[in-house]
Scaffold this motif. Structure first.
Motif, PDB file in Angstrom:
ATOM      1  N   ALA A  71      -6.046  -3.984   9.090  1.00 47.78           N
ATOM      2  CA  ALA A  71      -5.444  -5.253   8.681  1.00 47.78           C
ATOM      3  C   ALA A  71      -5.547  -5.449   7.170  1.00 47.78           C
ATOM      4  CB  ALA A  71      -6.122  -6.410   9.411  1.00 47.78           C
ATOM      5  N   TYR A  72      -6.677  -5.064   6.585  1.00 49.08           N
ATOM      6  CA  TYR A  72      -6.827  -5.178   5.126  1.00 49.08           C
ATOM      7  C   TYR A  72      -5.866  -4.243   4.401  1.00 49.08           C
ATOM      8  CZ  TYR A  72      -8.971  -5.230   0.514  1.00 49.08           C
ATOM      9  OH  TYR A  72      -9.195  -5.352  -0.837  1.00 49.08           O
ATOM     10  N   GLY A  73      -5.669  -3.046   4.941  1.00 50.19           N
ATOM     11  CA  GLY A  73      -4.709  -2.117   4.343  1.00 50.19           C
ATOM     12  C   GLY A  73      -3.295  -2.663   4.388  1.00 50.19           C
ATOM     13  N   ILE A  74      -2.923  -3.261   5.517  1.00 52.97           N
ATOM     14  CA  ILE A  74      -1.594  -3.870   5.621  1.00 52.97           C
ATOM     15  C   ILE A  74      -1.460  -5.038   4.649  1.00 52.97           C
ATOM     16  CG2 ILE A  74      -0.072  -5.159   7.169  1.00 52.97           C
ATOM     17  CD1 ILE A  74      -1.100  -3.335   9.425  1.00 52.97           C
ATOM     18  N   TYR A  75      -2.543  -5.809   4.515  1.00 53.45           N
ATOM     19  CA  TYR A  75      -2.528  -6.921   3.566  1.00 53.45           C
ATOM     20  C   TYR A  75      -2.305  -6.403   2.141  1.00 53.45           C
ATOM     21  CZ  TYR A  75      -4.390 -10.461   0.424  1.00 53.45           C
ATOM     22  OH  TYR A  75      -4.560 -11.326  -0.614  1.00 53.45           O
ATOM     23  N   LEU A  76      -2.973  -5.313   1.787  1.00 52.27           N
ATOM     24  CA  LEU A  76      -2.805  -4.762   0.432  1.00 52.27           C
ATOM     25  C   LEU A  76      -1.387  -4.250   0.205  1.00 52.27           C
ATOM     26  CD1 LEU A  76      -6.138  -2.783  -0.106  1.00 52.27           C
ATOM     27  CD2 LEU A  76      -5.449  -4.940  -1.152  1.00 52.27           C
ATOM     28  N   ILE A  77      -0.773  -3.700   1.233  1.00 52.53           N
ATOM     29  CA  ILE A  77       0.593  -3.189   1.091  1.00 52.53           C
ATOM     30  C   ILE A  77       1.582  -4.349   0.923  1.00 52.53           C
ATOM     31  CG2 ILE A  77       2.465  -2.001   2.314  1.00 52.53           C
ATOM     32  CD1 ILE A  77       0.270  -0.188   3.519  1.00 52.53           C
TER      33      ILE A  77
END
Length: 79
Positions: A71-77
Motif C-alpha cells: 500500500a505504501y508503494g502504491i501511495y508513492l507511485i
C-alpha cells in the motif's frame, strides 16, 4: 544525457534490500499458516491455544506488514 550513478545505485540498493526483506517476511507468513497443531497420541489435535495459535498470529502479522508495504508503494507511485 547525464546519469546520476550514485542515485541509481541507491535506488538499486534500497530496492534489493526491501525486496529480499519482503520475500522473507512473506515466507515466514506462509510457514506460520502451514504449521499443523500438535496432535495428541491418538492423532487428534490438541485443544487450547498453543504454539499453533501463536504461529498463526505471527503469520497474520507478517501478511499485514506485506500489505502495508504494498500500500505504501502504491501511495508513492500515485502521489
Amino acid at each position: 544525457m547525464n546519469i546520476d550513478w550514485a542515485a541509481l545505485g541507491q535506488v538499486f540498493g534500497v530496492s534489493l534490500v526491501v525486496t529480499v526483506g519482503m520475500v522473507g517476511v512473506f515466507t515466514l507468513g506462509i510457514v506460520g499458516t502451514s504449521r499443523k497443531p500438535r496432535g495428541q497420541g491418538d492423532g487428534t489435535a490438541a485443544a487450547g491455544a498453543g504454539p499453533g495459535a501463536l504461529a498463526r498470529t505471527g503469520a497474520y502479522a507478517c501478511f499485514a506488514l506485506c500489505a502495508a508495504v504494498v500500500a505504501y508503494g502504491i501511495y508513492l507511485i500515485v502521489a
